[in-house]
Design a protein around this motif. Sequence first.
Motif, mmCIF file in Angstrom:
data_model
loop_
_atom_site.group_PDB
_atom_site.id
_atom_site.type_symbol
_atom_site.label_atom_id
_atom_site.label_comp_id
_atom_site.label_asym_id
_atom_site.label_seq_id
_atom_site.Cartn_x
_atom_site.Cartn_y
_atom_site.Cartn_z
ATOM 1 N N ALA A 78 18.412 -1.461 -0.925
ATOM 2 C CA ALA A 78 17.800 -2.784 -0.938
ATOM 3 C C ALA A 78 16.481 -2.716 -0.177
ATOM 4 N N ALA A 79 15.684 -3.774 -0.319
ATOM 5 C CA ALA A 79 14.385 -3.800 0.353
ATOM 6 C C ALA A 79 14.544 -3.705 1.866
ATOM 7 N N ALA A 80 15.669 -4.261 2.392
ATOM 8 C CA ALA A 80 15.895 -4.255 3.839
ATOM 9 C C ALA A 80 16.460 -2.932 4.331
ATOM 10 N N GLY A 81 16.724 -2.017 3.413
ATOM 11 C CA GLY A 81 17.344 -0.752 3.790
ATOM 12 C C GLY A 81 18.619 -0.545 2.984
ATOM 13 N N GLU A 82 19.356 0.449 3.336
ATOM 14 C CA GLU A 82 20.599 0.735 2.631
ATOM 15 C C GLU A 82 21.720 -0.149 3.169
ATOM 16 N N LEU A 83 22.155 -1.123 2.362
ATOM 17 C CA LEU A 83 23.229 -2.029 2.758
ATOM 18 C C LEU A 83 24.573 -1.420 2.381
ATOM 19 N N ARG A 84 25.644 -2.059 2.844
ATOM 20 C CA ARG A 84 26.992 -1.641 2.471
ATOM 21 C C ARG A 84 27.729 -2.864 1.920
ATOM 22 N N ILE A 85 28.283 -2.710 0.716
ATOM 23 C CA ILE A 85 28.933 -3.831 0.031
ATOM 24 C C ILE A 85 30.310 -3.383 -0.435
ATOM 25 N N GLY A 86 31.304 -4.237 -0.221
ATOM 26 C CA GLY A 86 32.649 -3.918 -0.677
ATOM 27 C C GLY A 86 33.543 -5.133 -0.698
ATOM 28 N N PRO A 87 34.596 -5.116 -1.525
ATOM 29 C CA PRO A 87 35.539 -6.245 -1.608
ATOM 30 C C PRO A 87 36.595 -6.177 -0.522
ATOM 31 N N TYR A 88 37.223 -7.315 -0.261
ATOM 32 C CA TYR A 88 38.344 -7.393 0.678
ATOM 33 C C TYR A 88 39.121 -8.664 0.387
ATOM 34 N N TYR A 89 40.337 -8.738 0.925
ATOM 35 C CA TYR A 89 41.130 -9.956 0.830
ATOM 36 C C TYR A 89 41.049 -10.706 2.154
ATOM 37 N N THR A 90 40.886 -12.017 2.070
ATOM 38 C CA THR A 90 40.829 -12.854 3.265
ATOM 39 C C THR A 90 42.236 -13.051 3.827
ATOM 40 N N LEU A 91 42.346 -13.738 4.945
ATOM 41 C CA LEU A 91 43.652 -14.043 5.526
ATOM 42 C C LEU A 91 44.472 -14.987 4.655
ATOM 43 N N ASP A 92 43.820 -15.617 3.680
ATOM 44 C CA ASP A 92 44.536 -16.455 2.717
ATOM 45 C C ASP A 92 44.844 -15.703 1.432
ATOM 46 N N ASN A 93 44.580 -14.379 1.418
ATOM 47 C CA ASN A 93 44.788 -13.522 0.252
ATOM 48 C C ASN A 93 43.864 -13.859 -0.900
ATOM 49 N N ASP A 94 42.725 -14.512 -0.598
ATOM 50 C CA ASP A 94 41.688 -14.755 -1.588
ATOM 51 C C ASP A 94 40.767 -13.541 -1.652
ATOM 52 N N LEU A 95 40.207 -13.296 -2.814
ATOM 53 C CA LEU A 95 39.333 -12.142 -3.004
ATOM 54 C C LEU A 95 37.898 -12.500 -2.625
ATOM 55 N N ALA A 96 37.268 -11.611 -1.864
ATOM 56 C CA ALA A 96 35.909 -11.848 -1.399
ATOM 57 C C ALA A 96 35.156 -10.520 -1.347
ATOM 58 N N LEU A 97 33.854 -10.620 -1.143
ATOM 59 C CA LEU A 97 32.978 -9.456 -0.933
ATOM 60 C C LEU A 97 32.264 -9.619 0.391
ATOM 61 N N ARG A 98 31.940 -8.492 1.006
ATOM 62 C CA ARG A 98 31.154 -8.537 2.241
ATOM 63 C C ARG A 98 29.918 -7.667 2.075
ATOM 64 N N VAL A 99 28.746 -8.261 2.384
ATOM 65 C CA VAL A 99 27.483 -7.533 2.369
ATOM 66 C C VAL A 99 27.067 -7.330 3.829
ATOM 67 N N ALA A 100 26.946 -6.092 4.248
ATOM 68 C CA ALA A 100 26.630 -5.772 5.636
ATOM 69 C C ALA A 100 25.306 -5.032 5.701
ATOM 70 N N GLY A 101 24.688 -5.076 6.888
ATOM 71 C CA GLY A 101 23.395 -4.466 7.086
ATOM 72 C C GLY A 101 23.449 -2.951 7.081
ATOM 73 N N PRO A 102 22.293 -2.319 7.213
ATOM 74 C CA PRO A 102 22.214 -0.859 7.165
ATOM 75 C C PRO A 102 23.102 -0.156 8.193
ATOM 76 N N ASP A 103 23.326 -0.824 9.338
ATOM 77 C CA ASP A 103 24.165 -0.203 10.366
ATOM 78 C C ASP A 103 25.619 -0.647 10.266
ATOM 79 N N GLY A 104 25.967 -1.348 9.165
ATOM 80 C CA GLY A 104 27.339 -1.805 8.962
ATOM 81 C C GLY A 104 27.666 -3.083 9.683
ATOM 82 N N SER A 105 26.669 -3.738 10.293
ATOM 83 C CA SER A 105 26.933 -4.986 11.035
ATOM 84 C C SER A 105 26.095 -6.121 10.497
#
Length: 324
Positions: free
Chosen positions: A297-324
């Motif tokens: 990405a323009a901001a650097g290499e991001l990290r993206i992946g799916p996960y389940y929330t505490l309610d078992n709903d499906l979501a994605l998380r986009v994190a910064g280049p350092d994983g935070s």
Amino acid sequence: MTAPSQLTSNEHETKESSAIDQDPTVPGRPGPDGPERPAERGGEAAPVELRADCIADSAGGLTFDLNAPHDAHTTWNAALVLRLRGGDGADDEVRLPLGPNGAGRLRAVLPSTVALAEGRWNAYADLGDGRDPRRLLPGVNDLRSLVDRRPLAGIGRLGVRIPYATKFGNLALRSWLRGPHAEAGDILVAPDGMTVSGRLYGAVPGAGARAEARPRRTASPDGAPAAVTVPLTVEGADFTFTLPYAELAGRWERGKEPWDLWLRLAEGARPVRIARLLDDVADKKQVFSYPALPVPAAAGELRIGPYYTLDNDLALRVAGPDGS
């Protein structure tokens, strides 16, 4: 890589905290011979701990079998009591008749036709002996009928109840009540995006059916952030969609940004949350793990992946280049 409702608002990340176990009853510290018993009161011995074995059926019902104290004398109004955690309404307590089921055993049945509001329900036993209802401990759970449960696709409202042990060692139920419902099935994670397959319950897609990734980010003065949408492929009650990561990466601003996944089954229809409920795992967030892959990405290499929330709903998380 594989893993196997409707909500009316796009809620913030803190929504998940409401599902965390906050058990009001904490057992005593363990002693040398096991869990410490509560102190005797007025010379009367502390009550015997009550454990409940749970058996699930494929329709969504549960049977509770309790060990009965040798000196227990249950009355006609003895009940297994379920209380919605955090609830204070008339419908937030359910009493199930509790009666003898052989020597030293008591039984209560929660039929699939009895609706439980979505949330976490603490389990108690009221033996009708004048004492306050006593917290139940978990026994043996037979949840085999919940594994790969497959209700009729035309069911109008789907009820799911899964018993589990709280972090304090007490018995509780996790309940969902959704209609329509989009059940997540196989999830294929690739460097450029993810493909999700699943099954619809209580709804038939129409023209313009699509999947939506909706950011939980606080809305700007110009309005809520727009969803990222992709076409929905439907075959009978089964659906599939592929969500590329590029546009999500291009919208990243800071930190770990969650995106919730929904289906819009027709133009103008209300969204249906994608979740995985039809198995025997009450809390999937710590059980089902998917890789967060690097995405340029323009901001650097991001990290993206799916996960389940505490309610078992499906979501994605986009994190910064350092994983935070």
